[in-house]
Design a protein around this motif. Structure first.
Motif, mmCIF file in Angstrom:
data_model
loop_
_atom_site.group_PDB
_atom_site.id
_atom_site.type_symbol
_atom_site.label_atom_id
_atom_site.label_comp_id
_atom_site.label_asym_id
_atom_site.label_seq_id
_atom_site.Cartn_x
_atom_site.Cartn_y
_atom_site.Cartn_z
ATOM 1 N N THR A 108 7.747 -10.245 -14.261
ATOM 2 C CA THR A 108 6.657 -9.912 -13.343
ATOM 3 C C THR A 108 5.308 -10.120 -14.031
ATOM 4 O O THR A 108 5.238 -10.211 -15.260
ATOM 5 C CB THR A 108 6.768 -8.448 -12.863
ATOM 6 N N THR A 109 4.272 -10.160 -13.222
ATOM 7 C CA THR A 109 2.917 -10.334 -13.747
ATOM 8 C C THR A 109 1.986 -9.290 -13.133
ATOM 9 O O THR A 109 2.283 -8.706 -12.101
ATOM 10 C CB THR A 109 2.364 -11.735 -13.413
ATOM 11 N N LYS A 110 0.870 -9.116 -13.797
ATOM 12 C CA LYS A 110 -0.164 -8.231 -13.302
ATOM 13 C C LYS A 110 -1.496 -8.819 -13.735
ATOM 14 O O LYS A 110 -1.655 -9.204 -14.893
ATOM 15 C CB LYS A 110 0.019 -6.825 -13.881
ATOM 16 N N LYS A 111 -2.438 -8.904 -12.808
ATOM 17 C CA LYS A 111 -3.735 -9.481 -13.125
ATOM 18 C C LYS A 111 -4.805 -8.404 -13.020
ATOM 19 O O LYS A 111 -4.908 -7.717 -12.016
ATOM 20 C CB LYS A 111 -4.040 -10.632 -12.165
ATOM 21 N N GLY A 112 -5.597 -8.276 -14.089
ATOM 22 C CA GLY A 112 -6.693 -7.324 -14.097
ATOM 23 C C GLY A 112 -8.024 -8.044 -13.995
ATOM 24 O O GLY A 112 -8.082 -9.239 -13.737
ATOM 25 N N TRP A 113 -9.094 -7.311 -14.236
ATOM 26 C CA TRP A 113 -10.428 -7.898 -14.165
ATOM 27 C C TRP A 113 -10.652 -8.951 -15.234
ATOM 28 O O TRP A 113 -11.230 -10.001 -14.983
ATOM 29 C CB TRP A 113 -11.494 -6.809 -14.310
ATOM 30 N N PHE A 114 -10.228 -8.652 -16.470
ATOM 31 C CA PHE A 114 -10.482 -9.557 -17.581
ATOM 32 C C PHE A 114 -9.220 -10.159 -18.180
ATOM 33 O O PHE A 114 -9.272 -11.216 -18.788
ATOM 34 C CB PHE A 114 -11.257 -8.828 -18.696
ATOM 35 N N PHE A 115 -8.113 -9.469 -18.031
ATOM 36 C CA PHE A 115 -6.873 -9.903 -18.665
ATOM 37 C C PHE A 115 -5.718 -9.864 -17.677
ATOM 38 O O PHE A 115 -5.742 -9.124 -16.702
ATOM 39 C CB PHE A 115 -6.516 -8.996 -19.855
ATOM 40 N N GLY A 116 -4.694 -10.641 -17.984
ATOM 41 C CA GLY A 116 -3.452 -10.591 -17.236
ATOM 42 C C GLY A 116 -2.353 -10.037 -18.124
ATOM 43 O O GLY A 116 -2.511 -9.954 -19.350
ATOM 44 N N LYS A 117 -1.259 -9.661 -17.506
ATOM 45 C CA LYS A 117 -0.096 -9.164 -18.235
ATOM 46 C C LYS A 117 1.146 -9.863 -17.693
ATOM 47 O O LYS A 117 1.226 -10.162 -16.502
ATOM 48 C CB LYS A 117 0.056 -7.654 -18.060
ATOM 49 N N SER A 138 -4.446 -18.017 -15.720
ATOM 50 C CA SER A 138 -4.446 -18.903 -14.556
ATOM 51 C C SER A 138 -3.861 -20.278 -14.892
ATOM 52 O O SER A 138 -3.279 -20.939 -14.048
ATOM 53 C CB SER A 138 -5.848 -19.038 -13.955
ATOM 54 N N PHE A 139 -3.978 -20.706 -16.160
ATOM 55 C CA PHE A 139 -3.396 -21.960 -16.618
ATOM 56 C C PHE A 139 -1.869 -21.859 -16.679
ATOM 57 O O PHE A 139 -1.145 -22.782 -16.319
ATOM 58 C CB PHE A 139 -3.985 -22.303 -17.992
ATOM 59 N N PHE A 140 -1.352 -20.713 -17.132
ATOM 60 C CA PHE A 140 0.081 -20.517 -17.335
ATOM 61 C C PHE A 140 0.824 -20.123 -16.059
ATOM 62 O O PHE A 140 1.993 -20.438 -15.891
ATOM 63 C CB PHE A 140 0.295 -19.452 -18.422
ATOM 64 N N LEU A 141 0.153 -19.434 -15.150
ATOM 65 C CA LEU A 141 0.804 -18.884 -13.955
ATOM 66 C C LEU A 141 1.554 -19.918 -13.107
ATOM 67 O O LEU A 141 2.676 -19.639 -12.679
ATOM 68 C CB LEU A 141 -0.208 -18.114 -13.107
ATOM 69 N N PRO A 142 1.017 -21.108 -12.854
ATOM 70 C CA PRO A 142 1.794 -22.078 -12.052
ATOM 71 C C PRO A 142 3.149 -22.429 -12.675
ATOM 72 O O PRO A 142 4.135 -22.594 -11.962
ATOM 73 C CB PRO A 142 0.873 -23.309 -11.978
ATOM 74 N N ALA A 143 3.222 -22.525 -13.997
ATOM 75 C CA ALA A 143 4.495 -22.823 -14.674
ATOM 76 C C ALA A 143 5.427 -21.612 -14.635
ATOM 77 O O ALA A 143 6.639 -21.755 -14.529
ATOM 78 C CB ALA A 143 4.247 -23.251 -16.111
ATOM 79 N N LEU A 144 4.837 -20.414 -14.693
ATOM 80 C CA LEU A 144 5.629 -19.187 -14.733
ATOM 81 C C LEU A 144 6.194 -18.785 -13.358
ATOM 82 O O LEU A 144 7.283 -18.237 -13.272
ATOM 83 C CB LEU A 144 4.756 -18.042 -15.280
ATOM 84 N N THR A 145 5.445 -19.063 -12.306
ATOM 85 C CA THR A 145 5.795 -18.585 -10.960
ATOM 86 C C THR A 145 7.251 -18.810 -10.543
ATOM 87 O O THR A 145 7.876 -17.889 -10.021
ATOM 88 C CB THR A 145 4.810 -19.173 -9.925
ATOM 89 N N PRO A 146 7.848 -19.985 -10.774
ATOM 90 C CA PRO A 146 9.262 -20.158 -10.369
ATOM 91 C C PRO A 146 10.234 -19.216 -11.077
ATOM 92 O O PRO A 146 11.357 -19.021 -10.616
ATOM 93 C CB PRO A 146 9.574 -21.614 -10.752
ATOM 94 N N HIS A 147 9.815 -18.603 -12.197
ATOM 95 C CA HIS A 147 10.703 -17.726 -12.962
ATOM 96 C C HIS A 147 10.464 -16.243 -12.684
ATOM 97 O O HIS A 147 11.152 -15.400 -13.263
ATOM 98 C CB HIS A 147 10.526 -18.014 -14.456
ATOM 99 N N LEU A 148 9.507 -15.933 -11.822
ATOM 100 C CA LEU A 148 9.225 -14.530 -11.507
ATOM 101 C C LEU A 148 10.373 -13.942 -10.701
ATOM 102 O O LEU A 148 10.869 -14.555 -9.768
ATOM 103 C CB LEU A 148 7.911 -14.394 -10.737
ATOM 104 N N LYS A 149 10.794 -12.759 -11.087
ATOM 105 C CA LYS A 149 11.811 -12.013 -10.327
ATOM 106 C C LYS A 149 11.594 -10.533 -10.552
ATOM 107 O O LYS A 149 11.403 -10.082 -11.656
ATOM 108 C CB LYS A 149 13.224 -12.449 -10.646
#
Length: 150
Positions: A108-117, A138-149
């Motif tokens: 999973t991911t979480k996006k904050g004001w300055f940082f993501g997790k 934002s650069f990494f998220l498109p590659a990561l999205t198919p693996h989110l569960k």
């Protein structure tokens, strides 16, 4: 050449070429500066199999629950085969943590004001990648999205 796992590995130039391809649309990132400030890039070729294709990377601080790893920045690399976590501090041995896709229970991911997790939970460990810079995230998220569960 063989990787640490005894499998044929990617060449150093092949890894650099794959990274260049990933950042080709980002003129503000210089490959030489990236390799200078992120020493983990220099060891990737020692751990990636020759059939792995780098799909994305990000740099962050690593938090784990079960096992303690060294502090500082870690490089998370996503390939077509698995996730890899790398830490290559000066004066000590490099650390490589491969994470097989089929061992992931949640991602999973979480996006904050300055940082993501990014949180990756396997059967045996919980990895929290915190303080991922907003641009890196934002650069990494498109590659990561198919693996989110969840």
């Amino acid at each position: 050449m063989k990787s640490h796992e005894g499998l044929p590995m990617l060449s150093e130039s092949s890894v650099k070429s794959q990274i260049l391809s990933l950042i080709s649309h980002l003129p503000h990132i210089n490959i030489d500066i990236l390799y200078l400030y992120v020493p983990e890039f220099k060891i990737l070729h020692q751990f990636l199999e020759d059939t792995e294709v780098i799909q994305g990377y990000t740099i962050s601080i690593l938090e784990t629950k079960q096992k303690k790893y060294s502090g500082g920045n870690w490089l998370l690399v996503l390939t077509n085969k698995k996730f890899h976590l790398f830490r290559n501090p000066p004066f000590t041995d490099a650390t490589h943590i491969p994470i097989e896709f089929d061992s992931i229970v949640t991602c999973t991911t979480k996006k904050g004001w300055f940082f993501g997790k990014i949180y990756i939970e396997t059967n045996t460990e919980s990895f929290g990648l915190i303080q991922v810079g907003k641009k890196d995230y934002s650069f990494f998220l498109p590659a990561l999205t198919p693996h989110l569960k969840s």
